[in-house]
Design an enzyme around this catalytic site. Sequence first.
Site, PDB file in Angstrom:
ATOM      1  CB  CYS A   1     -10.392   1.063   1.618  1.00  0.00           C
ATOM      2  SG  CYS A   1      -9.317  -0.024   1.546  1.00  0.00           S
TER       3      CYS A   1
ATOM      4  NE  ARG B   1     -20.612  -8.873   1.047  1.00  0.00           N
ATOM      5  CZ  ARG B   1     -19.454  -8.765   0.518  1.00  0.00           C
ATOM      6  NH1 ARG B   1     -19.061  -9.677   1.584  1.00  0.00           N
ATOM      7  NH2 ARG B   1     -18.701  -8.098  -0.327  1.00  0.00           N
TER       8      ARG B   1
ATOM      9  CB  CYS C   1      -1.351   0.218   0.832  1.00  0.00           C
ATOM     10  SG  CYS C   1      -1.615  -1.603   1.401  1.00  0.00           S
TER      11      CYS C   1
END
Lengths: 379, 379
Positions: free
Chosen positions: A199, A187, A80
């Site tokens: 995200c 959900r 990331c």
Amino acid sequence: MREVVVLGVGMTPFQRNTKHTFATMGREAIFKAIEDAQVNPGKVEAGYCGTVFGGSMSGQKIFKETGLTGMPVINVENACSSGSTAFREAWLAVASGLHDMVIVVGAEKLSDLGKGPLPLQMEDVEASQGMVMPALYAMRAKRYQVDNGATDEDLALVAVKNRKNGSLNPYAQFRKEVTVDEVVSSRMVANPLTLYQSCPTGDGASAVIICDSKTAKKYTTKPIKLLATTLSSGKFMNGFRDMTSPEITLRCSKKAYEASGCEPKDIDVAEVHDAFTIAEILYYEALGFCEKGEGVQFLREGKTSLDGSIPVNPSGGLISRGHPLGATGLAQITEVVWQLRGEAGNRQIKGANIGLTHCTGGGIWGFDHGACSISILGR
Amino acid sequence: MREVVVLGVGMTPFQRNTKHTFATMGREAIFKAIEDAQVNPGKVEAGYCGTVFGGSMSGQKIFKETGLTGMPVINVENACSSGSTAFREAWLAVASGLHDMVIVVGAEKLSDLGKGPLPLQMEDVEASQGMVMPALYAMRAKRYQVDNGATDEDLALVAVKNRKNGSLNPYAQFRKEVTVDEVVSSRMVANPLTLYQSCPTGDGASAVIICDSKTAKKYTTKPIKLLATTLSSGKFMNGFRDMTSPEITLRCSKKAYEASGCEPKDIDVAEVHDAFTIAEILYYEALGFCEKGEGVQFLREGKTSLDGSIPVNPSGGLISRGHPLGATGLAQITEVVWQLRGEAGNRQIKGANIGLTHCTGGGIWGFDHGACSISILGR
């Protein structure tokens, strides 16, 4: 080391299933950054590219049809933190005097990987036993809830805030506001984290042009200064650890504050790595915006909202702007530059003078992250 | 910029189908480099990792069980130049004064990809139409043969020389000598290039520890100095080009000679990118060891043999030592360091004072390579 400034920024809208390729997205971001910097592309001396899944020669694939060829091209990966690590290397190239002007591009087309979670690496023992990112953050969330009395609705406030900010950002993947009820009832991904607290995957690119402050004088009277950029990896140690203290972020931010001469109270705007709602709360604390255990109260009081004392993720963050891995770090820089210049439109934070970006990622050993990179910028 | 020296080097034997993993190979190289440098690992301030197929967080996966944790880790990709590009970034980190001591590791386990050629990228128009590396080099070889009267047997001389050198190198993947007849009559890959004229796929790792020359004084009285390290990308231009002139190597070596204050005649030993036999001949010319068109005669006369005026690829080169992509650039540095220190055993070149390493790779646009990196080292 020389002072380094940001001369130009640019990004594509972040979205799922773009019709563009990895390379054309990268080029769009580059052309925008060049236009923003108002420089002759011939002045760019080197190029860095951050990506995870862009494949071999990712930067060359992007640069080859921009005219930015022949220069040194360095492709950087750090999960990331790929884009922000590329930015760190570019900073070093300029700060050292090796190059006067450098371009950094970050790009990712996660749609190419198909639906479902990102591919896992079989040799990753933790991941193969279920300690994937949503599970790790869910464990942190549960621990945090027990320790500090945070409710599911409290966690949801991060998503509500960031979706609201994203609704004001034309580059955000999600531009629709959501309510606490909608977040909590979406959900379930990993209890207590629901879909809207996670995200999304997506596609996008961003680019930044930096140069030394002397060169910058030819192009702008309002440069954005890079006060510090730091990078750390995890300590990967066995034994008990406090899973609500992101050690790598604590350590990396300490270095960044020291190098910049700033303190947490000096920060006017921050883009932090809200991969999940709980993450943002933990980072309020780890970055020193509030005391440990007080992040949830800080959030409830609206301190990190656009009109708060330290707005966090005005862009919408990873949760709303989106998270095309290699592009994220440079999108954070782009947002902070826009905020410091006063160009952030409806989401502008008034009088922002100093901004911080924070990217961390790559679970290699349980709760230790593989990389953390932090930059502090000032006008 | 500060003067940078190489303090320690280490590598695994290169081989096919190793029982080791990507990470354990990397660690073996690291432990050898640390032992060679005789430093306390705690003095290492940052780590760079070069790999193409090592996956996300490649460096962290290697470093996490070496004790070298917490430091900045930067993962670098540049096709065949991945390890040498990581080395260039590490050089910059030390030369700039940001860090005093840095480790660079390069690793690749191509066996994991199964048999057959390396995976191609679908968006690579050239490759998808058949312009893969063997075909590109075969076209160059045919052109060179027509222009300069080189025979198939001449080309084979490169393989004969490099296999002979490799037979003296305990780290080489192929340690058996071959004859001209065996090379020419081995399976055809792309006419006129046969199997024995092509570098193999394989597994391996190598590592290098560098520091500034002041710090080096604490550890050694015989440091190997890094006189220059340069990196270029291709120009990716349309139009006619001379396919026997590797433009990127010409340009990159010009920079390296200028930066080091050396000329081609000063080089006592060189490790060059002999992905195929023809490549080495083209690089004799592009690196200035002989005039254009005279490479084949230079080879015939034995000028580049171990006892010649400028021995090339004493390690066996890519053709004999092997070519685990990310590891190759640092294996070249390792060989040159051994040669300059007089530690190269049976393949030692007497009185070698200055050595050159050359890595290039990544076909992005026909005959243009994506990256070229050259280092010049001296004792």
